[in-house]
Design a protein around this motif. Structure first.
Motif, mmCIF file in Angstrom:
data_model
loop_
_atom_site.group_PDB
_atom_site.id
_atom_site.type_symbol
_atom_site.label_atom_id
_atom_site.label_comp_id
_atom_site.label_asym_id
_atom_site.label_seq_id
_atom_site.Cartn_x
_atom_site.Cartn_y
_atom_site.Cartn_z
ATOM 1 N N GLN C 232 -2.012 -10.263 -9.287
ATOM 2 C CA GLN C 232 -1.199 -9.786 -8.157
ATOM 3 C C GLN C 232 -0.791 -8.330 -8.346
ATOM 4 O O GLN C 232 -0.887 -7.520 -7.430
ATOM 5 N N ILE C 233 -0.360 -7.972 -9.555
ATOM 6 C CA ILE C 233 0.103 -6.597 -9.800
ATOM 7 C C ILE C 233 -1.025 -5.600 -9.561
ATOM 8 O O ILE C 233 -0.836 -4.525 -8.987
ATOM 9 N N PHE C 234 -2.224 -5.951 -10.028
ATOM 10 C CA PHE C 234 -3.310 -4.983 -9.937
ATOM 11 C C PHE C 234 -4.012 -4.984 -8.568
ATOM 12 O O PHE C 234 -4.686 -4.028 -8.229
ATOM 13 N N THR C 235 -3.863 -6.053 -7.835
ATOM 14 C CA THR C 235 -4.539 -6.061 -6.534
ATOM 15 C C THR C 235 -3.560 -5.860 -5.382
ATOM 16 O O THR C 235 -3.858 -5.145 -4.423
ATOM 17 N N ALA C 236 -2.383 -6.459 -5.482
ATOM 18 C CA ALA C 236 -1.459 -6.344 -4.351
ATOM 19 C C ALA C 236 -0.029 -6.107 -4.823
ATOM 20 O O ALA C 236 0.834 -6.975 -4.695
ATOM 21 N N PRO C 237 0.222 -4.946 -5.437
ATOM 22 C CA PRO C 237 1.597 -4.689 -5.918
ATOM 23 C C PRO C 237 2.569 -4.618 -4.753
ATOM 24 O O PRO C 237 2.212 -4.172 -3.665
ATOM 25 N N LEU C 238 3.795 -5.110 -5.021
ATOM 26 C CA LEU C 238 4.768 -5.126 -3.949
ATOM 27 C C LEU C 238 5.437 -3.770 -3.782
ATOM 28 O O LEU C 238 5.877 -3.416 -2.703
ATOM 29 N N LYS C 239 5.564 -3.037 -4.896
ATOM 30 C CA LYS C 239 6.290 -1.770 -4.853
ATOM 31 C C LYS C 239 5.314 -0.589 -4.832
ATOM 32 O O LYS C 239 4.261 -0.608 -5.469
ATOM 33 N N LYS C 240 5.724 0.474 -4.142
ATOM 34 C CA LYS C 240 4.878 1.653 -4.033
ATOM 35 C C LYS C 240 4.695 2.333 -5.393
ATOM 36 O O LYS C 240 3.616 2.806 -5.725
ATOM 37 N N GLU C 241 5.797 2.350 -6.220
ATOM 38 C CA GLU C 241 5.709 3.003 -7.529
ATOM 39 C C GLU C 241 4.618 2.362 -8.373
ATOM 40 O O GLU C 241 3.865 3.042 -9.077
ATOM 41 N N THR C 242 4.540 1.040 -8.335
ATOM 42 C CA THR C 242 3.547 0.329 -9.117
ATOM 43 C C THR C 242 2.151 0.718 -8.656
ATOM 44 O O THR C 242 1.265 1.007 -9.464
ATOM 45 N N ASP C 243 1.973 0.736 -7.363
ATOM 46 C CA ASP C 243 0.674 1.079 -6.789
ATOM 47 C C ASP C 243 0.263 2.482 -7.223
ATOM 48 O O ASP C 243 -0.862 2.699 -7.670
ATOM 49 N N ASP C 244 1.237 3.439 -7.146
ATOM 50 C CA ASP C 244 0.947 4.812 -7.557
ATOM 51 C C ASP C 244 0.465 4.853 -8.983
ATOM 52 O O ASP C 244 -0.472 5.569 -9.336
ATOM 53 N N TYR C 245 1.114 4.071 -9.863
ATOM 54 C CA TYR C 245 0.803 4.141 -11.284
ATOM 55 C C TYR C 245 -0.568 3.546 -11.569
ATOM 56 O O TYR C 245 -1.394 4.160 -12.244
ATOM 57 N N ILE C 246 -0.820 2.329 -11.030
ATOM 58 C CA ILE C 246 -2.076 1.677 -11.409
ATOM 59 C C ILE C 246 -3.281 2.326 -10.750
ATOM 60 O O ILE C 246 -4.390 2.237 -11.259
ATOM 61 N N THR C 247 -3.080 3.016 -9.659
ATOM 62 C CA THR C 247 -4.235 3.690 -9.058
ATOM 63 C C THR C 247 -4.389 5.101 -9.615
ATOM 64 O O THR C 247 -5.285 5.829 -9.235
ATOM 65 N N GLY C 248 -3.503 5.502 -10.507
ATOM 66 C CA GLY C 248 -3.682 6.775 -11.205
ATOM 67 C C GLY C 248 -3.113 7.963 -10.482
ATOM 68 O O GLY C 248 -3.324 9.107 -10.873
ATOM 69 N N ARG C 249 -2.313 7.714 -9.416
ATOM 70 C CA ARG C 249 -1.738 8.853 -8.726
ATOM 71 C C ARG C 249 -0.534 9.419 -9.485
ATOM 72 O O ARG C 249 -0.057 10.499 -9.216
ATOM 73 N N PHE C 250 -0.075 8.622 -10.445
ATOM 74 C CA PHE C 250 1.095 9.059 -11.198
ATOM 75 C C PHE C 250 0.995 8.495 -12.611
ATOM 76 O O PHE C 250 0.487 7.415 -12.819
ATOM 77 N N GLY C 251 1.462 9.258 -13.561
ATOM 78 C CA GLY C 251 1.595 8.728 -14.918
ATOM 79 C C GLY C 251 0.453 9.037 -15.838
ATOM 80 O O GLY C 251 -0.371 9.850 -15.636
#
Lengths: 285, 278, 251, 218
Positions: C232-251
Motif C-alpha cells: 500500500q505504501i509503495f503503490t497508493a500512499p495516503l499522504k503526499k509527503e510519502t509519495d514525494d519521498y518514494i518517487t524520489g522527488r524529495f529526500g
C-alpha cells in the motif's frame, strides 16, 4: 562483580577515585601544618622578599632561592624546549620510520635514567668544562640549566612526537596537494594542529625542572645568591629543603617546611594556569 | 619581504636535522659514558655479593633486592587505585564538578616535587604512623608519587577505545562493569602498560623521596618493616660521598641495563598481546 | 494480528532538541517492519528507544510508553539489561569486537553466565548458519573478527545478536556500507529469520524496504507520517509527503 | 689544624635496654649523623657477629634526623655530631662516643701548604679572594662550606669566631661531598672531619700545626 553488584562497583570506583585528591590533601595538610605557622610568625613579607638566609642568626629570607628556581627553570626551558621540539618534528615528519622506531624508545629509556646519574655527569664532565673555559666555580646556574635542559628532553620529545603523529594525515596531504613545501606544511599545518600537545609537553617539562632536587644540588653549587651571571652558583627552593633538612631543628626546620609550602603553592599556581590555558584552547575548538 | 620557500625549506630541514643529531649525540654520550666506565666493574660477583665498607668494595646485591622490591610494592598499590580511578573518570561519570576536582588534584599531585613527597612520607608514614624507615613507608610514598601518572595514562588509553565497542557491548545486554571488564580494559591495556612502565622507571630512579622514607640500609630486608636501599640511592651515596667511583659507575650501568631490560620485556609482551587479539 | 510493540506518544529529546514528536506505532510480531525516511527523520532514534540504547547518550530524555507484549519497557522499573537481551540491534557500520569470531558470537551469551562449551559450540554453529555465514568461516572460528570482509563482519554482527535468542531484532541501515552481493545475503537471512523473530529494519534504501519488508513506515523530521503494508505504501500512499519521498522527488 | 675538638654524641633512648634482650630476633635502628655513619656501620657489623640474634640497621639523615627519630621512637639510637645538643634532645640520654677534629683542605695541586687562623677567617669571610694573596697562584678562591645547621659548620664557626660566610660560597651537604668538590676543583678550599681525609685532597697546616690524630686528642 556478582558479590557487589553494579551499584557497589560504582561506589568502590568512586572511593578509589578520591585516592589521588585525598593524598594531595593529606600532603598539603602535613606540609602546611608544619610550615604555615612559621610564615605567620616570621611574616610572609620577610620570608618571601628578604635576601638574607642565615638560620644560625635567625634570618630566613628565601627571595634568592625563589629567583634561582625561576632562573634555573627558565634556563632549562631555553636549553631543552627548542632542541626537544626540533627533534620531535624531525623524527615524526622527516626521518624514516626505521630511525623513528629506534630513536624514540631510546629517548624514552633516557627518561628512566635516575636524575642523580645526570647530576653526577654534570659534576664530572660539565662543571670542569665550564670552570676551565668560562671561569667561576663551574658548579653554577649554567650547569644546572644545561643538565635540567637535557633531563627534560625525553619528556618534551616523546609527548610532542605523540601529538604530532596524532595529526590526521589528510591535513598534511591537503596542504601538500596545494603546492606547499614540506616545511610550509609542517609549520603552518602540522605544528598548529599539534600545538596543544607540544605546549603540554613543555608544561610537563617545566614541572619536572622546577621540582628536580638531587641533580640540582649536585651541579648548581647551592650558594644562597641572587645570580648576577650564569656562572654564579645558585640554590633552588627544592635544594634548600634537601640540603638543610638533615641538620635543621626548631625554627630552622619550620622554615624549611615553609619553603615546602611556597614550593607547593607555586606548583598549584602553575597547574591552575596550565589547566585554564588548556580549557581555553578546547573552548576555541 | 618574502624568501623563496625552497630556501626556507632547506634552512628549516638543516636546522631540524642538526638539532636532532645534537640531541641524540648528547643522549647517546650519557649512556656510553656510564656503560664505558661501569661495564668493566659489572659481573656476576658484583651483582650477587654483599657490599663491604659501605659499598667501597664488594657487590650490590642488597640494593638489587631493594630496587626490585620497592617499585613492585609501590606499583601493587598504585596500579589498582590508578586504573580504577581512571575507569571511574572515563566510564562512570559525566564531566561534573567532582571529576574536575579529581582531575585538578591529579594534575597537582603530578607536579609536586619529589622532595615534598619525601618530607610528607617522612612525617606521615615514618613518624606519625610509626612505620619507621621501611619498605612500607617508601613503597607507600612512591605509590602516591606515581599514582597521577597511572591515572592520566590509563584515562587517555581508556578514552581512546572506540565508543562503538561500548555501544555493541551494551546492546548485547552487558552491564557497564561487564563492558569495562571485557571490552574497555583489554583494549586500553597497551596504554595502561605504558603508564605502568613510566611509573616503574620513575620509582627506580627516585632518590630524594626514597632516602627520606625507605632509608638507606645496606642490609637485605627480611620484612616490609625493614629499611632498604635502592640502586639509585646507592649510586647517589657512592658518587656523592666519593666512596668508590668504580662501584658507582657499576651501579649506574646495572641500572641502565635493568631499565632497558624491563622496557624490552614490556614491549615484547605487549606486541604478543596485540598480535594475539588482531 | 499479533502485536509485539505498541508505541504510544513516544517523544525523545537530546538536550533541548526534540528528535521524535509523540509517535504512535504498532509493530507486528514475526513480520519485517521497514522504516524509511530522509536522514534526521528520527528513524534511528526510534530503534534506540526500543532497546533503550538512547539512554547511553548524556542528556537524553524519553517520554511516552512502549508496550512489549503488554509490558511498558520504557518504565524506569523495567530491567534495561534484560530488555537488551530480548531486543538485539545491528548497527549501520559493522563493529566486530576485537576478539575471535567465536568469542564475538558468544559474547552476549557468556555475559548471561552460559559457559558450557558444548552449548556454546551449538549456539555458534546455529547463529552463524542463520546469518548465512557458517560455511564461510567454520574452519577459522579463531580468526579475529576484524580480519574478515565488511559483508562478513556485518553478518557476524547479526549472528552475535541471534546467539542471544532474542525476541526482536532491530537493524539500523545494516547494508549501507556493503556491496550488492553482501546486501542480498543479509536480506536472504532476514527473510528466513522473520519466522522466528520480530524485525524492525531502518533503511535509507527505499528499494530494500520494498523488497523485503512486510509493513513500511515513513518518518519525516521526527514525525511518523504514515504506516501501512509495504504494498500500500509503495503503490497508493495516503499522504503526499510519502509519495514525494518514494518517487524520489524529495529526500 | 684546629686543636679544638667537637663531639660525636650518641643519644640513647632509655627503653632500649629493656627491649634489647627479648626473645627471637631483636632489631635496633641507629640513625643520624652522616659523619658518624661509617663508624656506626662497622660497629654494627662487629656487634652482630657477637650477637647474632640482634639486627642492627644504620641510617644516615643527619644529626637533626638522629635526635628527632630517637625522640619519636623511629630509631632506638640517634647519632649526632654537635658541640651542644638542642632543646629537642632533652629527655634523651647522651653518651660521647668519639671526638673529631676539623681540617682545612685544598686540592693536592694547590701550592699553599700553610695558613694562619686569620687568613682562614678572611678566606671564608670573603676578604681574601685570590690564592696569590696567601702565597699561591693567581687564581680566584672557590670557598666550599657545609650547609647551615651542620655540626661541622657550627663547630668550624665557633672555633674561628666572628665569621660570616661569604655569600657565594658553594654549599655541600656532607663531609664526603666537600671532599669530592675540593678534589675536583684545584682552586677550592673547604673544611671537613679529619677522619675523612684521603689521598685526593690535602690538609693544610694551620698556624704551622699539622693535622694528626694525636693533636685532636691533645
Amino acid at each position: 562483580m556478582k558479590l557487589v553488584g553494579e551499584k557497589g562497583v560504582q561506589r568502590i570506583l568512586m572511593i578509589t577515585a578520591l585516592s589521588a585528591i585525598s593524598s594531595l590533601l593529606l600532603i598539603a595538610l602535613f606540609i602546611f601544618s608544619e610550615g604555615l605557622p612559621f610564615i605567620f610568625k616570621y611574616g610572609a613579607g620577610n620570608f618571601l622578599l628578604a635576601n638574607e638566609w642565615d638560620p644560625n642568626t635567625g634570618h630566613f629570607g628565601i627571595f634568592p632561592m625563589i629567583m634561582s628556581s625561576v632562573w634555573v627553570t627558565l634556563g632549562a626551558m631555553v636549553v631543552g624546549a627548542p632542541l626537544g621540539i626540533a627533534g620531535a618534528i624531525f623524527l615524526s615528519e622527516y626521518a624514516s620510520p626505521i630511525i623513528m622506531k629506534i630513536v624514540k624508545p631510546t629517548i624514552e629509556l633516557l627518561a628512566a635514567i635516575p636524575s642523580v646519574v645526570y647530576g653526577f655527569i654534570g659534576v664530572m664532565v660539565l662543571a670542569p668544562v665550564i670552570r676551565n673555559n668560562l671561569g667561576g666555580p663551574g658548579l653554577s646556574l649554567l650547569a644546572g640549566c644545561i643538565i635540567l635542559g637535557i633531563m627534560i628532553l625525553p619528556t618534551v620529545i616523546s609527548i610532542s612526537i605523540d601529538s604530532i603523529l596524532a595529526v590526521p594525515r589528510s591535513y598534511r596531504e591537503g596542504s601538500l596537494a596545494l603546492g606547499a613545501t614540506t616545511w610550509q606544511t609542517t609549520h603552518m599545518v602540522t605544528i598548529k594542529a599539534a600545538r596543544s600537545g607540544i605546549v603540554a609537553s613543555i608544561i610537563l617539562g617545566l614541572g619536572r625542572a622546577i621540582g628536580e632536587t638531587m641533580a640540582v644540588i649536585m651541579v648548581a653549587g647551592n650558594s644562597v645568591n641572587i645570580p648576577n651571571s650564569a656562572l654564579d652558583s645558585v640554590r633552588t627552593l627544592t635544594a634548600n629543603i634537601a640540603l638543610e633538612m638533615s641538620y635543621a631543628t626548631g625554627m630552622h626546620r619550620e622554615a624549611l617546611f615553609a619553603t615546602g609550602v611556597i614550593l607547593f603553592i607555586i606548583i598549584m599556581i602553575l597547574n591552575s594556569i596550565a589547566s585554564v590555558a588548556i580549557r581555553n584552547r578546547n573552548a576555541k575548538k | 619581504m618574502r624568501i623563496n620557500p625552497k630556501y626556507t625549506q632547506w634552512g628549516a630541514v638543516t636546522i631540524l636535522t642538526s638539532a636532532t643529531i645534537f640531541t641524540i649525540l648528547i643522549l647517546v654520550f650519557i649512556i656510553f659514558f656510564i656503560l664505558e666506565k661501569g661495564l668493566p666493574v659489572l659481573g656476576l660477583s658484583f651483582l650477587t655479593e654483599n657490599p663491604q665498607e659501605m659499598g667501597k668494595a664488594g657487590g650490590i646485591f642488597p640494593t638489587l633486592i631493594g630496587t626490585i622490591i620497592l617499585p613492585v610494592f609501590a606499583l601493587l598499590i598504585a596500579t589498582p587505585l590508578g586504573i580504577s580511578t581512571s575507569v571511574y573518570l572515563a566510564e562512570y561519570t559525566k564531566e561534573t564538578r567532582i571529576t574536575k576536582v579529581i582531575r585538578f588534584g591529579t594534575d597537582c599531585l603530578a607536579g609536586i616535587p619529589s622532595i615534598i613527597f619525601g618530607l610528607f612520607g617522612y612525617i606521615f608514614f615514618v613518624i606519625t604512623l610509626g612505620f619507621g624507615w621501611s619498605i612500607l613507608s617508601g613503597g607507600l610514598t612512591l605509590a602516591v608519587m606515581v599514582l597521577p601518572t597511572i591515572i592520566r595514562t590509563s584515562e587517555e588509553a581508556i578514552r581512546a577505545v572506540p565508543n562503538s565497542y561500548r555501544k555493541v557491548s551494551f546492546s548485547l545486554g552487558a552491564s557497564r562493569w561487564q563492558t569495562v571488564k571485557k571490552v574497555v580494559l583489554p583494549n586500553a591495556l597497551p596504554g595502561i602498560v605504558t603508564g605502568i612502565m613510566l611509573s616503574i622507571g620513575r620509582s627506580i630512579g627516585e632518590t630524594a623521596a626514597v632516602i627520606f622514607t625507605a632509608g638507606s640500609s645496606l642490609r637485605i630486608p627480611s620484612s616490609v618493616f625493614d629499611s632498604t636501599r635502592t640502586m639509585a640511592v646507592h649510586f647517589y651515596i657512592l658518587a656523592r660521598e666519593g666512596i668508590s667511583s668504580e662501584n658507582a659507575y657499576g651501579t649506574a650501568a646495572t641500572l641502565i641495563i635493568a631499565v632497558l631490560f624491563v622496557n624490552l620485556l614490556a614491549y615484547y609482551t605487549m606486541h604478543r598481546f596485540i598480535a594475539k587479539r588482531s | 494480528m499479533n502485536i509485539k510493540f505498541k508505541i504510544e506518544n513516544l517523544s525523545v529529546y537530546f538536550g533541548k532538541e526534540q528528535f521524535l514528536n509523540s509517535v504512535n506505532l504498532e509493530v507486528e510480531a514475526n513480520k519485517i517492519l521497514g522504516i524509511i525516511g530522509p536522514s534526521g527523520s528520527g528513524k534511528s532514534t526510534l530503534l534506540g528507544a526500543l532497546n533503550r540504547m538512547n539512554e547511553l547518550e548524556p542528556y537524553c530524555r524519553t517520554e511516552g510508553t512502549i508496550l512489549m507484549d503488554g509490558v511498558d519497557i520504557n518504565s524506569s522499573t523495567y530491567n534495561v539489561i534484560n530488555l537488551r537481551k530480548k531486543v538485539g540491534i545491528v548497527f549501520a557500520m559493522p563493529v566486530p569486537l576485537p576478539m575471535s569470531i567465536y568469542e564475538n558470537v558468544v559474547y552476549g551469551v557468556r555475559l548471561s553466565g552460559v559457559n558450557d562449551k558444548k552449548r556454546l559450540d551449538e549456539l555458534v554453529e546455529k547463529s552463524l548458519s542463520e546469518a548465512f555465514l557458517w560455511n564461510e568461516v567454520k574452519d577459522r572460528l579463531n580468526l579475529s573478527g576484524l580480519r574478515i570482509s565488511g559483508g562478513q563482519q556485518q553478518r557476524l554482527c547479526l549472528a552475535r545478536v541471534l546467539a542471544m535468542e532474542p525476541e526482536a531484532i532491530l537493524l539500523d541501515e545494516p547494508s549501507s556500507g556493503l556491496d550488492p552481493i553482501s546486501t542480498s545475503k543479509i536480506e536472504d537471512a532476514l527473510n528466513q529469520l522473520k519466522e522466528k523473530y520480530t524485525i524492525v529494519l531502518v533503511t535509507n534504501n527505499t528499494k530494500q524496504a520494498a523488497r523485503i519488508s512486510d509493513n513500511t513506515a515513513y518518518f519525516l523530521l521526527g514525525d511518523m507520517i504514515e504506516v501501512g503494508s509495504t504494498k500500500q505504501i509503495f503503490t497508493a500512499p495516503l499522504k503526499k509527503e510519502t509519495d514525494d519521498y518514494i518517487t524520489g522527488r524529495f529526500g | 689544624m684546629f686543636k679544638r675538638v667537637f663531639i660525636l654524641g650518641m643519644l640513647l633512648l632509655a627503653g632500649i635496654y629493656m627491649t634489647g634482650c627479648g626473645r627471637g630476633k631483636t632489631s635496633i635502628t641507629l640513625a643520624g649523623s652522616t659523619a658518624f655513619q661509617p663508624f656506626a656501620e662497622k660497629l654494627a657489623e662487629q656487634f652482630m657477629t657477637k650477637n647474632p640474634n640482634v639486627n642492627v640497621t644504620v641510617q644516615g639523615g643527619g644529626s637533626a634526623v638522629g635526635i628527632q627519630s630517637a625522640s619519636s621512637g623511629a630509631a632506638q639510637i640517634g647519632m649526632a655530631d654537635l658541640v651542644t645538643l638542642p632543646e629537642e634532645a632533652k629527655g634523651l640520654t647522651s653518651t660521647v662516643v668519639a671526638k673529631d677534629g676539623i681540617a682545612i683542605v685544598v686540592s693536592p695541586k694547590n701550592k699553599v701548604n700553610n695558613l694562619t687562623t686569620d687568613q682562614v677567617r678572611d678566606i671564608f669571610n670573603g676578604k681574601i679572594v685570590n690564592w696569590k694573596e696567601v702565597g699561591g697562584d693567581d687564581v680566584p678562591i672557590t670557598v666550599v662550606s657545609r650547609e647551615a645547621g651542620s655540626g661541622t659548620r657550627s663547630s668550624f664557626e665557633q672555633i674561628l669566631t666572628n665569621i660570616t660566610l661569604k655569600k657565594d660560597a658553594l654549599i655541600q651537604d656532607s663531609n664526603g661531598t666537600i671532599r669530592e668538590t675540593v678534589a675536583n676543583d684545584a682552586n677550592s678550599v673547604g673544611y671537613l672531619s679529619h677522619g675523612l681525609i684521603n689521598e685526593k685532597i690535602k690538609a693544610i697546616k694551620i698556624d704551622d700545626v699539622e693535622c694528626t690524630s694525636e693533636m685532636i686528642i691533645a
